[in-house]
Scaffold this active site. Structure first.
Site, short mmCIF file in Angstrom:
data_model
loop_
_atom_site.label_atom_id
_atom_site.label_comp_id
_atom_site.label_asym_id
_atom_site.label_seq_id
_atom_site.Cartn_x
_atom_site.Cartn_y
_atom_site.Cartn_z
N GLU A 69 36.14 57.22 -80.57
CA GLU A 69 35.91 56.47 -81.81
C GLU A 69 34.46 56.61 -82.28
OE1 GLU A 69 37.34 54.91 -84.21
OE2 GLU A 69 39.33 55.38 -83.41
C1 LIG Z 1 40.86 59.47 -73.32
C2 LIG Z 1 40.63 59.96 -74.70
C3 LIG Z 1 41.47 59.61 -75.73
C4 LIG Z 1 41.28 60.10 -77.01
N1 LIG Z 1 42.19 59.79 -77.97
C5 LIG Z 1 42.10 60.43 -79.18
C6 LIG Z 1 43.11 60.27 -80.16
O1 LIG Z 1 44.08 59.54 -79.94
N2 LIG Z 1 43.03 60.96 -81.32
C7 LIG Z 1 41.97 61.78 -81.57
O2 LIG Z 1 41.93 62.38 -82.63
N3 LIG Z 1 40.97 61.94 -80.68
C8 LIG Z 1 41.02 61.29 -79.48
N4 LIG Z 1 40.04 61.46 -78.55
C9 LIG Z 1 38.94 62.36 -78.87
C10 LIG Z 1 37.60 61.63 -79.02
O3 LIG Z 1 37.53 60.99 -80.26
C11 LIG Z 1 36.51 62.68 -78.82
O4 LIG Z 1 36.47 62.96 -77.43
C12 LIG Z 1 35.17 62.23 -79.33
O5 LIG Z 1 35.18 62.22 -80.72
C13 LIG Z 1 34.06 63.16 -78.84
O6 LIG Z 1 34.38 64.49 -79.12
P1 LIG Z 1 34.29 65.61 -77.97
O7 LIG Z 1 35.01 65.11 -76.80
O8 LIG Z 1 34.69 66.89 -78.55
O9 LIG Z 1 32.77 65.64 -77.57
P2 LIG Z 1 31.57 66.41 -78.34
O10 LIG Z 1 31.75 66.29 -79.79
O11 LIG Z 1 31.46 67.76 -77.76
O12 LIG Z 1 30.35 65.52 -77.93
C14 LIG Z 1 29.86 65.42 -76.58
C15 LIG Z 1 28.61 64.58 -76.59
O13 LIG Z 1 27.58 65.24 -77.32
C16 LIG Z 1 26.82 64.32 -78.05
N5 LIG Z 1 26.89 64.65 -79.47
C17 LIG Z 1 27.86 65.32 -80.13
N6 LIG Z 1 27.56 65.47 -81.41
C18 LIG Z 1 26.35 64.92 -81.60
C19 LIG Z 1 25.48 64.75 -82.71
N7 LIG Z 1 25.82 65.18 -83.93
N8 LIG Z 1 24.31 64.10 -82.53
C20 LIG Z 1 23.96 63.64 -81.30
N9 LIG Z 1 24.74 63.77 -80.22
C21 LIG Z 1 25.91 64.40 -80.36
C22 LIG Z 1 27.37 62.95 -77.74
O14 LIG Z 1 26.61 62.35 -76.72
C23 LIG Z 1 28.76 63.22 -77.25
O15 LIG Z 1 29.21 62.26 -76.31
C24 LIG Z 1 40.19 60.95 -77.27
C25 LIG Z 1 39.32 61.28 -76.25
C26 LIG Z 1 39.53 60.83 -74.98
C27 LIG Z 1 38.59 61.24 -73.90
#
Ligand SMILES: Cc1cc2nc3c(=O)[nH]c(=O)nc-3n(C[C@H](O)[C@H](O)[C@H](O)COP(=O)(O)OP(=O)(O)OC[C@H]3O[C@@H](n4cnc5c(N)ncnc54)[C@H](O)[C@@H]3O)c2cc1C
Ligand SMILES: Cc1cc2nc3c(=O)[nH]c(=O)nc-3n(C[C@H](O)[C@H](O)[C@H](O)COP(=O)(O)OP(=O)(O)OC[C@H]3O[C@@H](n4cnc5c(N)ncnc54)[C@H](O)[C@@H]3O)c2cc1C
Lengths: 601, 249
Positions: A442
């Site tokens: 989120e």
């Molecule tokens: C258990 C679980 C349930 C989920 N359920 C859903 C769902 O139902 N529907 C759905 O659509 N998604 C879902 N998600 C996805 C979730 O919303 C994403 O994991 C989240 O948005 C982060 O994206 P990512 O995992 O690709 O991490 P990344 O985007 O790769 O980010 C990794 C880290 O990098 C840093 N970061 C990234 N971008 C920036 C920036 N611009 N500036 C500064 N720091 C940054 C942050 O610290 C972040 O934690 C779920 C994820 C999990 C783990």
């Protein structure tokens, strides 16, 4: 006696005494209600959560969802709990009577849902996702779409999901690639890959409705080109019943650290060009539509984090009262009996940190729920606009600040359990693992901090920020002359001044230094603002506690208020002074983080 | 047939009960109260009779302070049709309750009265039996199963030796035991419907009953704290302790 899901005395104090939620019944929409119906709803939630949700929390953690012959297998208790939730009427509670609802205020619904989150947040995710998906259709769908999809969803026969993230696009939704090609009317052919979809496949109901973000062929790049689609697992026949499969293929399950009861999926849409999505609302409005209810969703995520902290607090409090270990410093006589852990000052420190975050967080979550209700239903335009502004400012704070602090609280719960807390024989390690998700999803907390400093602090010429300071100032003025709250009043005043001067200084420099430099220390700004909000809720609780103290009967009622006043003292002494450090770092535009180079690691 | 179910407002089963400092009773100020769990089972059973087409109307009765109306509301939200509230502050003893219920029964004419076997506050286990005697009706206490027949009930009772099945002629009094059923939750739509169901208010005087207690409570004290256990080295030490310390052999 089992540990309660929420301390009922704390809840009553917060909801009725401090927040005055009964006043909601003055709005015409809620006029049929009274405190009696509110309490009856909360009581039904408490029982259902205790009897149908809590008992299988450990079992579903130990038996994560698995694939058998291509089908997702969940432990049967999940289906039972979800069915009982639907049968009790919680899926539709906030809707109008025609939709099977009872026009329940958001505040009371959230209070009820807090119990399910405390009991078993992974199982509760299935109905909560369904409610959110139905809300989206309700807000933006056509009449035809509402008629087809909402009744089975609110009746618990169809489940919902949010399919935003893709393997290469998590935080950066502007990079979403799933494509939508127009067929006819509101029908589009969908093709792409979705990642992380919670509840993406299971056999709990007859159908699954994926609220999917995709890019219509030829649409602009970035978030401005995203549209929202209803992509069901099965298409509907003329009679509205699920018929043929809709080309949503389960690629695999994600094996998670916590939140295990919620099946998490990688999905492939339209491998054989056989996936249809129904456009919701206008093209290219997808993200705006999704974010229409973003505040509600993010406050909901925060409430989940807070309830996990609350459970850890109650568990470790109970343990600390019953585990004899050690003696006071200076007591060298080994023949005296060992003292219960709670006698050690450092254990009390960890209990106070948890109590402050759990009870303060619950109050802020319900305070924001009230602002959502007032923002939607108050007859006065200026009240509605002001509540919306405050909600905009406080939402990233409750999401990020509380999910971080709630995790710290769960870590403290484990510490109090010592070696036992590190084993799977006690629930506190599971609470920690479940909670570890909340800073990530989120909108990762880094994104929230950037949103707060980069957007919310300056939005509408600082109107949201000013509205927040006004609220803090109102509480500070109210505290004037109440001796019992002196410490928290003074500390909140200092923290508030740190926030005010830092924000003014940073925003004045913003045009010169540019966004990269401005936002490099956003994490510190989040902690600074979060602490001010923390002081603010504890000040408000302390004011009411001080007022009520004189007439409170001895025993538990009086202890509750003393506990509030004392926790406010802890917050003032141990937590709020951090704002000075943040203010100094931020105002100096410290670049120790920003100027570190990749190669130097 | 009509089914009448008396429901009592008691300290919630989750509350840790504390004795008042002056030993006149237990602390009730700011304590969570709810429906006696055995009465919930009674209401559930009555509603099931109605759902099965065996009963036409379920009436919930409570004798107690103003807040006892909340307890009646809970019964109505579970599915009872209407309520009767006899307003009375202070202690009522089983005999006074049974006399008031008798007056209500004579007015309402139910075929069956289902009560909890006891209330979890005073644990008297008397009201059902007294009501049966006052009315001259048959009674089936500690029910774990009830089958409604023609002019009779077949009731399975939980007794010390196991289960006993008896037939009683209606009109009859039944008291519920724990395993009779699992009470339902008040669903949200039913909570709203309950607001519109009628609750008739009356006083003990309206029923011609003087509720003044016949018993005097001398004092109420906490149960003695259990002393911690000790480990003994062998049988000889155990026997010696039983003889000399516990003085039980
Ligand atoms: C258990 C679980 C349930 C989920 N359920 C859903 C769902 O139902 N529907 C759905 O659509 N998604 C879902 N998600 C996805 C979730 O919303 C994403 O994991 C989240 O948005 C982060 O994206 P990512 O995992 O690709 O991490 P990344 O985007 O790769 O980010 C990794 C880290 O990098 C840093 N970061 C990234 N971008 C920036 C920036 N611009 N500036 C500064 N720091 C940054 C942050 O610290 C972040 O934690 C779920 C994820 C999990 C783990
Ligand atoms: C994975 C694992 C491996 C281990 N391996 C070994 C091993 O190989 N050999 C071995 O002998 N032991 C081992 N231990 C035991 C470990 O050393 C103990 O768990 C540790 O000493 C804490 O004791 P406890 O678990 O009984 O917690 P407790 O002593 O009950 O303490 C619980 C908490 O109470 C607080 N506390 C306790 N006493 C005080 C005090 N006086 N003042 C203030 N706060 C206090 C602390 O916060 C502490 O975390 C292991 C434990 C684990 C979990």
């Amino acid at each position: 006696m089992a540990i309660p899901l929420i301390d009922p005395d704390d809840l009553a104090f917060t909801l009725w005494r401090v927040l005055g939620a009964e006043a909601l019944t003055h709005y015409p929409r809620f006029a049929e209600h009274d405190r009696g119906t509110f309490e009856a709803v909360i009581e039904t939630a408490r029982r259902l959560a205790e009897e149908k949700f809590r008992p299988h929390a450990a079992k579903s953690d130990a038996n994560e969802p698995r694939l058998e012959n291509g089908k997702v297998v969940l432990i049967p208790e999940i289906a039972e709990a979800v069915a009982a939730f639907a049968e009790a009427g919680f899926l539709a509670a906030h809707h109008d009577a025609e939709l099977g609802g009872m026009q329940l205020p958001w505040t009371i619904q959230q209070t009820a849902f807090a119990h399910f989150k405390a009991a078993n947040v992974p199982t509760a995710a299935y109905p909560f996702l369904t409610i959110a998906a139905a809300n989206l259709i309700h807000a933006h769908g056509s009449e035809e779409q509402k008629r087809r999809w909402m009744p089975p969803m609110l009746g618990g026969r169809f489940f919902g999901t949010m399919a935003l993230s893709e393997p290469h696009a998590g935080s950066s939704l502007s990079d979403v690639r799933t494509a939508a090609r127009h067929l006819d009317d509101d029908r589009y052919a969908i093709k792409g890959a979705k990642m992380w979809t919670s509840g993406g496949e299971h056999e709990l109901g007859q159908n699954i409705v994926h609220m999917t973000l995709a890019r219509i062929v030829g649409a602009p790049a970035g978030v401005k080109g995203l549209s929202l689609f209803i992509v069901p697992r099965y298409r509907l026949g003329a009679d509205g019943a699920p018929a043929e499969p809709n080309g949503v293929r389960l690629v695999g399950l994600n094996h998670k650290m916590g939140y295990r009861g919620t099946v998490n999926t990688a999905l492939s849409l339209g491998d054989d060009d056989d996936c249809i999505g129904w456009l919701v609302g206008e093209p290219n409005q997808g993200l705006r539509q999704m974010f229409h209810m973003m505040n509600e969703t993010r406050v909901g995520v925060a409430l989940g984090a807070i309830m996990l902290a609350y459970q850890g607090y109650l568990e470790s409090l109970d343990y600390a009262r019953n585990r004899p270990q050690g003696r006071h410093p200076g007591d060298k006589d080994p023949t005296t009996p060992q003292l219960p852990l709670i006698e050690h000052a450092d254990v009390r420190r960890m209990l106070l940190q948890q109590k402050a975050v759990a009870e303060g967080g619950l109050m802020l979550a319900l305070d924001l729920a009230l602002r959502i209700d007032r923002g939607n239903h108050d007859p006065d335009d200026t009240v509605r606009a002001r509540e919306a502004l405050l909600l905009d400012f406080l939402t990233p704070i409750i999401k990020a600040w509380y999910s971080d602090r709630a995790l710290e609280a769960n870590s403290n719960a484990i510490q109090i359990f010592g070696g036992y807390g590190y084993t799977r024989d006690y629930p506190v390690e599971r609470l920690y693992r479940d909670n570890r998700l909340n800073p990530i999803h989120e909108g990762a907390n880094a994104i929230q901090a950037i949103d707060l400093l980069g957007r919310k602090a300056s939005m509408r010429d600082g109107a949201a920020f000013t509205a927040f300071l006004d609220e803090v100032d109102t509480a500070l003025a109210e505290a004037e002359g109440i001796a019992e709250v002196d410490a928290i009043r003074a500390a909140t005043q200092t923290a508030r001044d740190d926030l005010a001067k830092t924000t003014v200084a940073l925003l004045a420099k913003a045009p010169d230094i540019g966004p990269i430099k401005l936002l490099a220390n956003a994490h510190a700004y989040m902690d600074l603002a979060g602490l001010v909000a923390f002081g603010w809720v504890w000040l408000r609780q302390a004011i009411v506690a001080a007022r009520d103290l004189d007439n409170a009967p001895r025993g538990r009622p009086r202890d509750l208020l003393q506990g509030k006043l004392h926790t406010a003292r802890y917050v003032a002494a141990w937590e709020l002074p951090r704002t000075a450090q943040h203010a100094a770092l931020l105002m100096a535009l410290d670049d120790s983080v920003l100027s570190m180079r990749d190669g130097w690691f | 047939m009509k089914v009448l179910v008396p429901v009592k407002r008691v300290i919630d089963y989750n509350v840790k009960v504390r004795v008042k400092a002056d030993q006149t009773g237990v602390e009730l100020a700011n304590v969570k109260m709810s429906m006696n769990p055995f009465d919930e089972i009674a209401i559930e059973e009555a509603i099931r009779m109605k759902e099965a087409g065996k009963a036409e109307e379920v009436i919930a009765v409570s004798i107690g302070p103003q807040q006892a109306q909340e307890t009646i509301r809970t019964a109505l939200a579970m599915g009872a049709d209407r309520g009767v509230h006899v307003l009375h502050d202070g202690v009522v003893e089983p005999l006074a309750v049974a006399k008031m219920l008798k007056a209500i029964v004579e007015k309402e004419g139910p075929t069956v009265v289902i009560l909890g076997k006891q209330a979890i506050d005073d644990d008297c286990n008397q009201t059902g039996q007294m009501l049966s005697a006052l009315l001259g009706w048959s009674q089936a206490t500690f029910a774990s199963k009830i089958e409604v027949g023609d002019g009779e009930l077949t009731v399975t009772r939980e007794v010390d030796a196991g289960l006993e099945t008896i037939k009683v002629k209606t009109p009859a009094i039944v008291t519920t035991d724990l395993r009779l059923n699992e009470p339902r939750y008040a669903s949200l739509p039913n909570i709203m419907k309950a607001k519109k169901k009628p609750i008739e208010a009356m006083s003990p005087a309206d029923l011609g009953v003087d509720p003044t207690p016949r018993l005097a409570t001398l004092k109420v004290v906490e149960p003695a704290k259990r002393a911690g256990g000790v480990k003994v080295a062998d049988v000889a030490e155990l026997v010696s302790k039983l003889k000399n310390e516990a003085k039980v052999i």
